[in-house]
Design a protein around this motif. Structure first.
Motif, PDB file in Angstrom:
ATOM      1  N   ASN A  46       6.396   4.146   1.559  1.00 45.39           N
ATOM      2  CA  ASN A  46       6.507   5.534   1.118  1.00 45.39           C
ATOM      3  C   ASN A  46       6.915   5.544  -0.360  1.00 45.39           C
ATOM      4  N   GLN A  83      -5.716   6.397   4.972  1.00 49.09           N
ATOM      5  CA  GLN A  83      -4.649   5.471   5.372  1.00 49.09           C
ATOM      6  C   GLN A  83      -5.101   4.615   6.558  1.00 49.09           C
ATOM      7  N   THR A 113      -7.826   2.142   5.494  1.00 45.63           N
ATOM      8  CA  THR A 113      -7.242   1.062   4.690  1.00 45.63           C
ATOM      9  C   THR A 113      -6.507   0.062   5.586  1.00 45.63           C
ATOM     10  N   ARG A 114      -5.740   0.583   6.531  1.00 47.07           N
ATOM     11  CA  ARG A 114      -5.009  -0.295   7.445  1.00 47.07           C
ATOM     12  C   ARG A 114      -5.971  -1.151   8.270  1.00 47.07           C
ATOM     13  N   PRO A 170      -2.319   7.088  -4.340  1.00 46.19           N
ATOM     14  CA  PRO A 170      -3.331   6.295  -3.627  1.00 46.19           C
ATOM     15  C   PRO A 170      -3.556   4.936  -4.300  1.00 46.19           C
ATOM     16  N   LEU A 172       0.528   4.355   0.703  1.00 49.32           N
ATOM     17  CA  LEU A 172      -0.058   5.464   1.471  1.00 49.32           C
ATOM     18  C   LEU A 172       0.767   5.672   2.734  1.00 49.32           C
ATOM     19  N   GLU A 173       1.991   6.098   2.536  1.00 57.49           N
ATOM     20  CA  GLU A 173       2.892   6.343   3.660  1.00 57.49           C
ATOM     21  C   GLU A 173       3.675   7.605   3.356  1.00 57.49           C
ATOM     22  N   LYS A 204      -4.963  11.059   5.763  1.00 62.76           N
ATOM     23  CA  LYS A 204      -4.524  10.175   6.844  1.00 62.76           C
ATOM     24  C   LYS A 204      -5.688   9.260   7.229  1.00 62.76           C
ATOM     25  N   VAL A 250       0.860  -1.183   0.000  1.00 61.70           N
ATOM     26  CA  VAL A 250       0.000   0.000   0.000  1.00 61.70           C
ATOM     27  C   VAL A 250       0.900   1.238   0.000  1.00 61.70           C
ATOM     28  N   PHE A 281       2.846  -0.879   4.385  1.00 63.17           N
ATOM     29  CA  PHE A 281       2.687   0.470   3.862  1.00 63.17           C
ATOM     30  C   PHE A 281       4.051   1.007   3.465  1.00 63.17           C
TER      31      PHE A 281
END
Length: 546
Positions: A95, A72, A75-76, A128, A60-61, A69, A58, A93
């Motif tokens: 970056n 994020q 999703t987590r 995303p 999203l970091e 956020k 994913v 996750f």
């Protein structure tokens, strides 16, 4: 003393027992009122089929807007639910800042966001996306799907609502050994491949596509029918030539044998090239010889053109400035913009769909379930054909009292058991094991052949979702993708698009306006109370001991 030791031993033993139970018995409780963390039966059945490790990356970091956020976190938490159901599912996750070029090459395009903080606007770029890796298969999941929603808050809510559908759909694709097959029907003047490129290039990621011509019906209709029944769906986009009885019988038997179909039919001949080049055109009925076939499926496509005050814009030259032609975008009432049925998964949260010189569908009585998917606004006018359509009419001020025909049905979903149009008729050719009544199947009929037609820009096909002249975003592609997903979905997966979650977001303008008050309430007030308490305590202590 002995009793105290006994109590300590009992408490310690109890804690060990509870810890043992916690490791042996695992149960998660969803106490949210909208059950946002409860997986559907469809998703649960899918993840139970995962027998080897499934890795989910994913992207999203990192540093991105505070609103996202929330995406994020959601999703987590959703992936935590998947992992709790099946330990083969692992996620991380990442970056994306150090691997942007690699992600773009894989098809993960970034999203540019407008961020408002402390009353100031700035731009931010995020990726995303999630990447599912299962053995040698890879599937991408967009965590921020394209939509017609204008505010970022609405887009965020839409993204969170679609989390389960997006991941479940990707898992479904990655688990399948073979893709379902779509026959793109040709041979009766359907749209050329270049005009279908945008929608077909999207569909090929999920399905196997093949052009299927009906020309062979004239030589060997039985063989043509046998070959067609190897496909799961027939995709019919704007036929312009009359269907023979043999061709109709082949399509009829494909449907009654359980085949799905998507029909996009122009009931009128309308040459837009003549309209733009000469300023006018003649619109007149087109005889495709399909009336009796569709009538047996309990619908009828009329040949009256529909004008709608809620319409798309087209560019028109309005003058010159120097050597440059000046264009103005004006509403063209022959191109209705139609909102989808908000209660159906095919059309929920999609952008308005653009029609061009559409007609209208009548529903007939019968046992087939009929669900309106796309319905015009109430401000419509019907125009009989044949008729001349002049481009100059765009400059005329519309008279609202003339647009009183009410909502018009432009696309309909049919579900149930269909009766063959040839049940009590002479058959066009001999056929063993003719099917008179179908098993339960599905069909979608649209009263516009150009719904799937993309524009051409500099000789290349343009995105069906956008207009090359105005840049406006339309829901044509999303509607067609959702329609085909629904027709070919026997598990109920697409119904997850109807999931509704209420996200309570911060009112930024109010928060900014009342910023000082809340800072004082949360920081200043506790310090003031503490100071008063300290002064009072010191005063009372001094008074007591002095």
């Amino acid at each position: 003393m002995n009793k105290k030791i006994q109590h300590i031993v009992l408490v310690f033993t109890g804690l060990l027992f509870l810890n043992f139970l916690g490791n042996r018995i695992y149960k998660r409780f969803d106490v949210t009122y909208d059950q946002r963390y409860t997986l559907s039966t469809v998703t649960t059945n899918l993840i139970e089929q995962i027998e080897t490790p499934l890795l989910i990356n994913v992207y999203l970091e990192g540093d991105f807007p505070s609103e996202f956020k929330r995406l994020q976190i959601e999703t987590r938490q959703f992936l935590d639910e998947l992992k709790a159901k099946n330990s083969n599912i692992q996620f991380r996750f990442i970056n994306p800042d150090t691997s942007r070029e690699r992600l773009i090459k894989k098809g993960m395009l970034p999203s540019q966001l407008t961020v408002e903080e402390d009353g100031k606007l700035s731009e931010a770029i995020i990726f995303p996306w999630a990447e599912l890796i299962y053995g040698n298969k890879t599937e991408l999941v967009s965590l921020l799907p394209d939509s017609a929603l204008k505010t970022q808050e609405a887009q965020l809510q839409n993204a969170i609502e679609k989390l389960e559908y997006s991941f479940a759909s990707a898992i479904s694709i990655i688990l399948k050994d073979a893709k379902q097959k779509i026959a793109v029907i040709s041979g009766n003047g359907e749209l050329d491949d270049i005009y279908l490129y945008s929608i077909l290039s999207t569909l090929k990621n999920k399905y196997r596509l093949a052009k299927f011509t009906l020309d062979s019906v004239a030589k060997n209709p039985q063989k043509t029918l046998q070959d067609l029944t190897q496909y799961d769906l027939a995709f019919i986009a704007k036929p312009t030539k009359r269907f023979s009885e043999e061709e109709k019988f082949v399509l009829d038997q494909f449907i009654t044998k359980g085949g799905k179909s998507l029909w996009m039919i122009d009931a009128n001949y309308s040459d837009t090239d003549s309209l733009y080049n000469e300023g006018k055109m003649m619109a007149f009925p087109r005889d495709l010889n399909l009336t009796d076939l569709l009538f047996s499926y309990q619908i009828r496509i009329n040949n009256k053109l529909i004008q709608d005050l809620y319409s798309a814009k087209i560019p028109l030259a309005t003058g010159n400035m120097g050597n440059q032609t000046q264009f103005q975008h004006l509403n063209w009432f022959y191109d209705p913009l139609v909102s989808g049925n908000p209660n159906h998964p095919i059309t929920k949260n999609i952008a308005p769909v653009r029609f061009q010189f559409t007609t209208q569908i009548d529903i007939l009585k019968g046992n087939i379930k009929k669900t309106p998917l796309l319905v015009s606004s109430e401000l419509t006018k019907k125009i009989g054909t044949p008729t001349f359509v002049e481009l100059s009419s765009i400059a005329q001020e519309p008279k609202q009292e003339e647009y009183t025909s009410g909502p018009q049905l432009l696309a309909v979903l049919l579900e149930g058991k269909f009766t063959s149009a040839y049940k009590n008729r002479v058959k066009p050719f001999a056929l063993k094991n003719m099917t008179s009544d179908s098993i339960t199947t599905k069909m979608i009929v649209v009263a516009d052949g150009d719904l799937a037609k993309n524009q051409i820009l500099k000789g290349k096909p343009y995105d069906l979702s956008k207009d090359k002249w105005t840049g406006d975003y339309y829901g044509n592609k999303e509607f067609l993708v959702n329609a085909i997903d629904y027709l070919l979905d026997d598990s109920g997966l697409i119904k997850l698009r109807n999931k509704t979650i209420q996200i309570h977001l911060l009112d930024k303008q109010k928060a900014y306006a009342e910023k000082r008050f809340w800072q004082f309430l949360n920081i200043g007030l506790p310090l003031a109370i503490l100071a008063i308490f300290g002064l009072c305590f010191g005063y009372l202590r001094k008074k007591k001991y002095s």
